[in-house]
Design a protein around this motif. Sequence first.
Motif, PDB file in Angstrom:
ATOM      1  N   MET A   1      13.253  44.021  51.873  1.00 43.29           N
ATOM      2  CA  MET A   1      14.376  44.386  51.018  1.00 43.29           C
ATOM      3  C   MET A   1      14.739  43.208  50.127  1.00 43.29           C
ATOM      4  N   ALA A   2      15.090  43.521  48.901  1.00 40.61           N
ATOM      5  CA  ALA A   2      15.454  42.483  47.937  1.00 40.61           C
ATOM      6  C   ALA A   2      16.762  41.820  48.343  1.00 40.61           C
ATOM      7  N   ASP A   3      16.931  40.607  47.902  1.00 39.69           N
ATOM      8  CA  ASP A   3      18.098  39.829  48.254  1.00 39.69           C
ATOM      9  C   ASP A   3      19.188  40.001  47.205  1.00 39.69           C
ATOM     10  N   PHE A   4      20.129  40.895  47.483  1.00 36.50           N
ATOM     11  CA  PHE A   4      21.269  41.091  46.590  1.00 36.50           C
ATOM     12  C   PHE A   4      22.456  41.571  47.398  1.00 36.50           C
ATOM     13  N   LYS A   5      23.623  41.407  46.816  1.00 35.19           N
ATOM     14  CA  LYS A   5      24.862  41.916  47.413  1.00 35.19           C
ATOM     15  C   LYS A   5      25.418  42.965  46.467  1.00 35.19           C
ATOM     16  N   LEU A   6      25.968  44.010  47.053  1.00 37.29           N
ATOM     17  CA  LEU A   6      26.525  45.118  46.282  1.00 37.29           C
ATOM     18  C   LEU A   6      27.891  45.460  46.851  1.00 37.29           C
ATOM     19  N   SER A   7      28.871  45.612  45.975  1.00 35.57           N
ATOM     20  CA  SER A   7      30.206  45.972  46.438  1.00 35.57           C
ATOM     21  C   SER A   7      30.887  46.837  45.384  1.00 35.57           C
ATOM     22  N   LYS A  77      25.397  39.999  26.668  1.00 30.86           N
ATOM     23  CA  LYS A  77      25.289  40.205  28.117  1.00 30.86           C
ATOM     24  C   LYS A  77      26.200  39.211  28.838  1.00 30.86           C
ATOM     25  N   PRO A  78      27.085  39.696  29.725  1.00 30.61           N
ATOM     26  CA  PRO A  78      27.951  38.770  30.458  1.00 30.61           C
ATOM     27  C   PRO A  78      27.172  37.946  31.476  1.00 30.61           C
ATOM     28  N   PHE A  79      27.601  36.698  31.661  1.00 27.97           N
ATOM     29  CA  PHE A  79      26.997  35.818  32.653  1.00 27.97           C
ATOM     30  C   PHE A  79      28.057  34.832  33.134  1.00 27.97           C
ATOM     31  N   ALA A  80      27.803  34.245  34.293  1.00 29.31           N
ATOM     32  CA  ALA A  80      28.713  33.247  34.849  1.00 29.31           C
ATOM     33  C   ALA A  80      28.176  31.866  34.493  1.00 29.31           C
ATOM     34  N   GLU A  81      28.959  31.110  33.723  1.00 23.40           N
ATOM     35  CA  GLU A  81      28.531  29.790  33.241  1.00 23.40           C
ATOM     36  C   GLU A  81      28.237  28.824  34.378  1.00 23.40           C
ATOM     37  N   ASN A  82      29.052  28.856  35.405  1.00 22.04           N
ATOM     38  CA  ASN A  82      28.958  27.844  36.460  1.00 22.04           C
ATOM     39  C   ASN A  82      28.465  28.423  37.786  1.00 22.04           C
ATOM     40  N   SER A  83      27.518  29.352  37.686  1.00 24.05           N
ATOM     41  CA  SER A  83      26.955  29.951  38.898  1.00 24.05           C
ATOM     42  C   SER A  83      25.447  30.068  38.745  1.00 24.05           C
ATOM     43  N   SER A  84      24.745  29.876  39.827  1.00 20.08           N
ATOM     44  CA  SER A  84      23.298  30.069  39.810  1.00 20.08           C
ATOM     45  C   SER A  84      22.949  31.540  40.044  1.00 20.08           C
ATOM     46  N   ASN A  85      23.966  32.357  40.289  1.00 17.59           N
ATOM     47  CA  ASN A  85      23.747  33.775  40.551  1.00 17.59           C
ATOM     48  C   ASN A  85      23.892  34.604  39.289  1.00 17.59           C
ATOM     49  N   LYS A  86      23.192  35.716  39.282  1.00 23.37           N
ATOM     50  CA  LYS A  86      23.272  36.705  38.201  1.00 23.37           C
ATOM     51  C   LYS A  86      24.117  37.859  38.726  1.00 23.37           C
ATOM     52  N   PHE A  87      24.687  38.642  37.801  1.00 23.44           N
ATOM     53  CA  PHE A  87      25.465  39.801  38.232  1.00 23.44           C
ATOM     54  C   PHE A  87      25.313  40.940  37.235  1.00 23.44           C
ATOM     55  N   SER A  88      25.672  42.107  37.689  1.00 24.97           N
ATOM     56  CA  SER A  88      25.707  43.292  36.840  1.00 24.97           C
ATOM     57  C   SER A  88      26.883  44.143  37.285  1.00 24.97           C
ATOM     58  N   LEU A  89      27.530  44.776  36.321  1.00 25.97           N
ATOM     59  CA  LEU A  89      28.707  45.616  36.582  1.00 25.97           C
ATOM     60  C   LEU A  89      28.467  47.027  36.059  1.00 25.97           C
ATOM     61  N   SER A  90      29.089  47.985  36.709  1.00 24.58           N
ATOM     62  CA  SER A  90      29.097  49.356  36.217  1.00 24.58           C
ATOM     63  C   SER A  90      30.387  50.011  36.687  1.00 24.58           C
ATOM     64  N   CYS A  92      32.546  54.044  36.917  1.00 21.25           N
ATOM     65  CA  CYS A  92      32.551  55.497  36.763  1.00 21.25           C
ATOM     66  C   CYS A  92      33.889  55.993  37.290  1.00 21.25           C
ATOM     67  N   GLY A  93      34.701  56.551  36.411  1.00 17.42           N
ATOM     68  CA  GLY A  93      36.026  56.999  36.825  1.00 17.42           C
ATOM     69  C   GLY A  93      36.829  55.823  37.335  1.00 17.42           C
ATOM     70  N   SER A  94      37.330  55.924  38.556  1.00 23.11           N
ATOM     71  CA  SER A  94      38.145  54.841  39.109  1.00 23.11           C
ATOM     72  C   SER A  94      37.310  53.819  39.890  1.00 23.11           C
ATOM     73  N   LEU A  95      35.995  54.035  39.981  1.00 28.00           N
ATOM     74  CA  LEU A  95      35.140  53.115  40.742  1.00 28.00           C
ATOM     75  C   LEU A  95      34.505  52.055  39.851  1.00 28.00           C
ATOM     76  N   VAL A  96      34.521  50.831  40.344  1.00 26.67           N
ATOM     77  CA  VAL A  96      33.851  49.704  39.703  1.00 26.67           C
ATOM     78  C   VAL A  96      32.864  49.164  40.724  1.00 26.67           C
ATOM     79  N   VAL A  97      31.624  48.909  40.298  1.00 22.02           N
ATOM     80  CA  VAL A  97      30.611  48.378  41.213  1.00 22.02           C
ATOM     81  C   VAL A  97      30.027  47.097  40.624  1.00 22.02           C
TER      82      VAL A  97
END
Length: 199
Positions: A1-7, A77-90, A92-97
């Motif tokens: 499994m790939a190494d990522f966190k999802l919330s 494309k949004p990115f975090a200047e002071n992080s070695s991690n990448k992120f993505s946002l989405s 739908c309605g009241s949900l943010v992931v």
Amino acid sequence: MADFKLSFLDINSVDDSRLALAFEAMSDERKKETLSIIPENKKRQKIAADMLCRQMLAEADGIDPADIIISKSSDGKPFAENSSNKFSLSHCGSLVVCAVSKKEIGVDIEKIRNVRLKMADKFACESEIAYIGENPERFFEIWTLKEAFFKCKGTGLGSDIKSVCFDIADKQITCSENGYSLFIKNIADGHICSVCIRN
């Protein structure tokens, strides 16, 4: 499994005072973008997405969420200047992931709903259309995979949407373009969430 966190976060569960604090933590650029949004629910969505992203990046980097600086690249494309991690946002309605990884990543969420399945002709290749058949859930599996894939690539959806095809069999997803791992996650009832990560 790939190494990522999802919330994910339901913005209806976040009170106004928490959102006000999250807004104050945003960069001046992101505050300006947020204030330009007219519908109030879309403003709340953007602030909640920023808050969730900061929390996840801070946890991954072992720093305070207030220290995370989110900017935009020249292509938007949004990115975090002071992080070695990448992120993505989405959202739908009241949900943010939010999805976070050391590698390039893309995420998309959609509510399963009745749609004109013929619309798949606009974005799905022949084998995907056969997979979708008359099933709205499968329609959104393919749609969210496409969105997540192109977010991961950093190009966004465009005229080449049919240039990549996905094969889903026994919960395994194969991509016609090498170098990517894809996942479909159940994070909320009645929603499809897809993640794409560059290997």
